[in-house]
Design an enzyme around this catalytic site. Structure first.
Site, mmCIF file in Angstrom:
data_model
loop_
_atom_site.group_PDB
_atom_site.id
_atom_site.type_symbol
_atom_site.label_atom_id
_atom_site.label_comp_id
_atom_site.label_asym_id
_atom_site.label_seq_id
_atom_site.Cartn_x
_atom_site.Cartn_y
_atom_site.Cartn_z
ATOM 1 N N LYS A 250 -22.426 -34.737 42.312
ATOM 2 C CA LYS A 250 -23.784 -34.159 42.097
ATOM 3 C C LYS A 250 -23.973 -34.912 40.633
ATOM 4 O O LYS A 250 -23.352 -34.676 39.669
ATOM 5 C CB LYS A 250 -23.803 -32.759 41.948
ATOM 6 C CG LYS A 250 -24.929 -31.915 40.964
ATOM 7 C CD LYS A 250 -24.807 -30.587 41.211
ATOM 8 C CE LYS A 250 -26.057 -30.018 40.232
ATOM 9 N NZ LYS A 250 -25.937 -28.621 40.014
ATOM 10 N N ASP A 255 -30.625 -30.149 34.114
ATOM 11 C CA ASP A 255 -30.916 -29.048 35.037
ATOM 12 C C ASP A 255 -31.633 -27.981 34.317
ATOM 13 O O ASP A 255 -31.010 -27.039 33.699
ATOM 14 C CB ASP A 255 -29.564 -28.652 35.672
ATOM 15 C CG ASP A 255 -30.038 -27.340 36.784
ATOM 16 O OD1 ASP A 255 -31.090 -27.225 36.868
ATOM 17 O OD2 ASP A 255 -29.256 -26.915 37.346
ATOM 18 N N LYS A 262 -34.756 -22.000 33.994
ATOM 19 C CA LYS A 262 -33.498 -21.062 33.414
ATOM 20 C C LYS A 262 -33.974 -20.687 31.907
ATOM 21 O O LYS A 262 -34.462 -21.165 31.430
ATOM 22 C CB LYS A 262 -32.363 -22.049 33.250
ATOM 23 C CG LYS A 262 -31.509 -22.568 34.344
ATOM 24 C CD LYS A 262 -30.383 -23.643 33.913
ATOM 25 C CE LYS A 262 -29.587 -23.865 35.212
ATOM 26 N NZ LYS A 262 -28.717 -22.917 36.065
ATOM 27 N N ASP A 273 -24.431 -31.589 34.142
ATOM 28 C CA ASP A 273 -24.670 -31.167 35.494
ATOM 29 C C ASP A 273 -24.644 -32.425 36.485
ATOM 30 O O ASP A 273 -24.776 -32.248 37.481
ATOM 31 C CB ASP A 273 -26.126 -30.428 35.668
ATOM 32 C CG ASP A 273 -26.112 -29.461 36.825
ATOM 33 O OD1 ASP A 273 -25.157 -29.118 37.099
ATOM 34 O OD2 ASP A 273 -27.165 -29.178 37.329
ATOM 35 N N GLU A 334 -30.741 -26.757 43.011
ATOM 36 C CA GLU A 334 -31.042 -27.865 43.433
ATOM 37 C C GLU A 334 -29.873 -28.761 43.679
ATOM 38 O O GLU A 334 -29.992 -29.992 44.222
ATOM 39 C CB GLU A 334 -31.764 -28.662 42.046
ATOM 40 C CG GLU A 334 -30.933 -29.378 40.963
ATOM 41 C CD GLU A 334 -29.860 -28.178 40.509
ATOM 42 O OE1 GLU A 334 -30.191 -26.952 40.345
ATOM 43 O OE2 GLU A 334 -28.879 -28.660 39.748
ATOM 44 N N ARG A 336 -27.386 -28.360 45.479
ATOM 45 C CA ARG A 336 -27.207 -28.541 47.238
ATOM 46 C C ARG A 336 -28.228 -29.322 47.782
ATOM 47 O O ARG A 336 -27.816 -29.969 48.867
ATOM 48 C CB ARG A 336 -27.216 -27.071 47.698
ATOM 49 C CG ARG A 336 -28.103 -26.339 47.453
ATOM 50 C CD ARG A 336 -27.868 -24.780 47.769
ATOM 51 N NE ARG A 336 -27.057 -24.227 46.619
ATOM 52 C CZ ARG A 336 -26.745 -23.026 46.422
ATOM 53 N NH1 ARG A 336 -26.872 -22.108 47.440
ATOM 54 N NH2 ARG A 336 -25.942 -22.573 45.431
HETATM 55 N N1 BES Z 1 -26.017 -26.603 37.562
HETATM 56 C C1 BES Z 1 -26.257 -25.248 37.942
HETATM 57 C C2 BES Z 1 -24.785 -24.446 38.023
HETATM 58 C C3 BES Z 1 -23.870 -24.348 36.663
HETATM 59 C C4 BES Z 1 -24.246 -23.150 36.092
HETATM 60 C C5 BES Z 1 -22.956 -25.221 36.432
HETATM 61 C C6 BES Z 1 -23.484 -22.941 34.777
HETATM 62 C C7 BES Z 1 -22.429 -24.817 34.974
HETATM 63 C C8 BES Z 1 -22.803 -23.844 34.191
HETATM 64 C C9 BES Z 1 -26.726 -25.073 39.360
HETATM 65 O O1 BES Z 1 -27.636 -26.062 39.800
HETATM 66 C C10 BES Z 1 -27.511 -23.536 39.317
HETATM 67 O O2 BES Z 1 -28.311 -23.320 38.688
HETATM 68 N N2 BES Z 1 -27.017 -22.884 40.337
HETATM 69 C C11 BES Z 1 -27.621 -21.470 40.685
HETATM 70 C C12 BES Z 1 -27.526 -21.201 42.119
HETATM 71 C C13 BES Z 1 -28.507 -20.137 42.415
HETATM 72 C C14 BES Z 1 -29.815 -20.296 42.161
HETATM 73 C C15 BES Z 1 -28.007 -20.208 44.128
HETATM 74 C C16 BES Z 1 -26.901 -20.514 39.763
HETATM 75 O O3 BES Z 1 -25.684 -20.741 39.579
HETATM 76 O O4 BES Z 1 -27.391 -19.582 39.263
HETATM 77 ZN ZN ZN Z 2 -27.493 -27.718 38.654
HETATM 78 MN MN MN Z 3 -29.649 -25.509 38.908
#
Ligand code: BES
Ligand code: ZN
Ligand code: MN
Length: 493
Positions: A250, A255, A262, A273, A334, A336
């Site tokens: 990835k 992000d 966010k 990310d 995003e 996935r």
């Molecule tokens: N890049 C994030 C995951 C992440 C969070 C990495 C904190 C490192 C630290 C990912 O893209 C994300 O935002 N995931 C969401 C998934 C959810 C919307 C199903 C999450 O973890 O909230």
């Molecule tokens: Zn992400």
């Molecule tokens: Mn994300």
């Protein structure tokens, strides 16, 4: 980059200028005592360790004047237990004595594998990211390390230490880079030039090519940014490959969450990310530099996830290269989407094993903390990755992919949706289940061997340094992926 000369010698050298000798302290039944040759040295024998607060706890470091010299101490716990422990001890020594030009280490250590690990720890921890500092804080000095030991290291072992520190430095430089200076095309170009040195083939797919190849996930995530997405395909073809390995990483250079933006707290750190993409690239370079007999194809799925008038909206539906449609219910899920493209492409090559690695979910951190990487997949692939992680001294934890959670990503209007907004149950596992849908099958319709690593935990260390892990980008899992290639090369078929 610091390049240190590592040596072993049967006897302690008489005197080297600009040097400190580090002796071992063992914590045995809570009592600290000198061990190894230190215990026999007359000038140290008289030391009251307790009075000068020298601890034998694992990784504790100290230095004191003895006569005209400064001597150092390293706590071992009871003793150095295994290679993983040796690497952490090396890291502690490497951090504490980085201001010394020449280090002499006089500690008992059992075999050459453990010595290699100790040296790896010292080398890895010299890394610093000071590209943006106008003055260097305290430059690292370490030039030579000599371990007093009857064991010697082979050329191959010394070569591996050098290659590991090169690729870990490169990984951490990429991952630490702020997103104003590291965007998709830039990341791709950096990797292209590094690929020339490693002698591998690097192809870069721009937006036109991505459209032609139906890489819908990467395009859909990237289209909110003025800096267009890229896919980088790295191919290493050894003359006599014993197995084939595909890696998918990835590479979200930043992000924001996209339209599902966010909050200010959660957005911080999202420059990390792209760690998965950096990791697969550097692991491939290491495998190539080591000339391991395993064919590797790495796919870096790179995009910047931004909110804008051209961004993907929640409820948009996209159709992937393998024909599956996905309703994007949350533009912040995003990772996935871009990884799905990489997995479809990797599957088309029908490799012996596919491993994907991503900072995929915040849920991984909720479940596993900061150090363990979540490991999912079929049993055989999980076993193999576990073994490789064990050999590298990296922490992975096997998590399930429970069938019943698949309900959570069923969409009313498409084959799948990318997240069940408002239901965070098993967030890391749902991420894994989604990716599993994009792993292809072999000619007998059996799903290809596949393992998924969620290292939203270990990719970045925002707490204090420990062992050989510095602050910020860690370079986690690069060595494990190299060990996977070691495993594949030796596995009898
Ligand atoms: N890049 C994030 C995951 C992440 C969070 C990495 C904190 C490192 C630290 C990912 O893209 C994300 O935002 N995931 C969401 C998934 C959810 C919307 C199903 C999450 O973890 O909230
Ligand atoms: Zn992400
Ligand atoms: Mn994300």
């Amino acid at each position: 980059m610091t390049s240190i000369t590592f040596k072993t010698s049967k006897t302690a050298p008489k005197s080297i200028s600009d040097s400190i000798t580090v002796y071992a302290v063992s914590a045995f039944e809570k009592e600290s005592k000198l061990v190894g040759t230190a215990a026999k040295k007359s000038e140290l024998k008289a030391l009251n360790l307790k009075a000068v607060q020298i601890s034998g706890a694992s990784e504790a470091t100290n230095r004191i004047p003895v006569g005209k010299q400064v001597v150092g101490f390293i706590g071992l716990g009871e003793e150095i237990e295994n290679s993983a422990h040796a690497r952490e001890i090396g890291g502690a020594i490497g951090r504490a004595f980085a201001d010394t030009k020449n280090l002499i280490i006089d500690i008992p250590i059992k075999n050459s594998d453990m010595i290699q690990a100790l040296f790896e720890g010292i080398a890895i921890v010299q890394y610093e990211y000071n590209l943006y500092k106008s003055s260097e804080s305290k430059p690292k000095q370490l030039k030579t390390v000599l371990l007093v030991s009857g064991q010697t290291l082979s050329k191959a072992q010394l070569e591996r230490i050098k290659i590991y520190s090169e690729v870990l430095d490169a990984t951490r430089d990429l991952v630490n880079a702020p997103a104003n200076d590291l965007y998709p095309s830039k990341m791709a170009e950096i990797v292209r030039s590094q690929g020339k040195i490693a002698n591998v083939k690097v192809e870069i797919w721009d937006e036109k090519r991505l459209t032609k190849e139906k890489c819908t996930g990467i395009l859909s995530v990237g289209k909110g940014s003025v800096r267009p997405p890229r896919l980088v395909k790295i191919t290493y073809t050894p003359p006599k490959a014993k197995a084939s390995l595909a890696l998918v990483g990835k590479g979200i250079t930043f992000d924001t969450g996209g339209i599902s933006l966010k909050p200010a707290t959660g957005i911080l750190g999202m420059k990390y990310d792209m760690a998965g993409a950096a990791t697969v690239a550097q692991a491939t370079f290491a495998i190539a530099k080591l000339k391991l007999p395993v064919a590797v194809t790495a796919f870096m799925c790179i995009a910047e996830n931004m909110p804008s008038g051209s961004a993907t909206r929640p409820n948009d539906v996209i159709t992937f290269r393998n024909g599956k449609s996905v309703e994007v219910t949350n533009t912040d899920a995003e990772g996935r989407l871009v990884m799905a493209d990489g997995l479809v492409l990797a599957s088309e090559m029908k490799p012996d094993l596919i491993i994907d690695i991503a900072t995929l979910t915040g849920a991984a951190r909720v479940a596993l903390g900061n150090r363990y990487t979540g490991l999912m997949g079929d049993d055989d692939s999980v076993e193999l990755v576990k073994k490789a992680a064990g050999a590298s001294g990296e922490l992975v934890w096997h998590m399930p992919l429970p069938e019943e959670l698949r309900e959570l990503i069923k969409s009313d209007i498409a084959d799948l949706m990318n997240s069940r907004v408002g239901n965070p149950s098993g967030g890391m596992l749902v991420g894994g289940l989604f990716l599993q849908e994009f792993v292809g099958s072999d000619k007998n319709k059996k799903r290809l061997n596949w393992a998924h690593l969620d290292f939203a935990t270990a990719a970045n260390n925002d707490l204090a340094p420990y062992g050989y892990t510095v602050k910020g980008a860690t370079g986690a899992m690069v060595r494990t992926l190299v060990s996977v290639a070691d495993e594949l090369a030796t596995k009898k078929k």
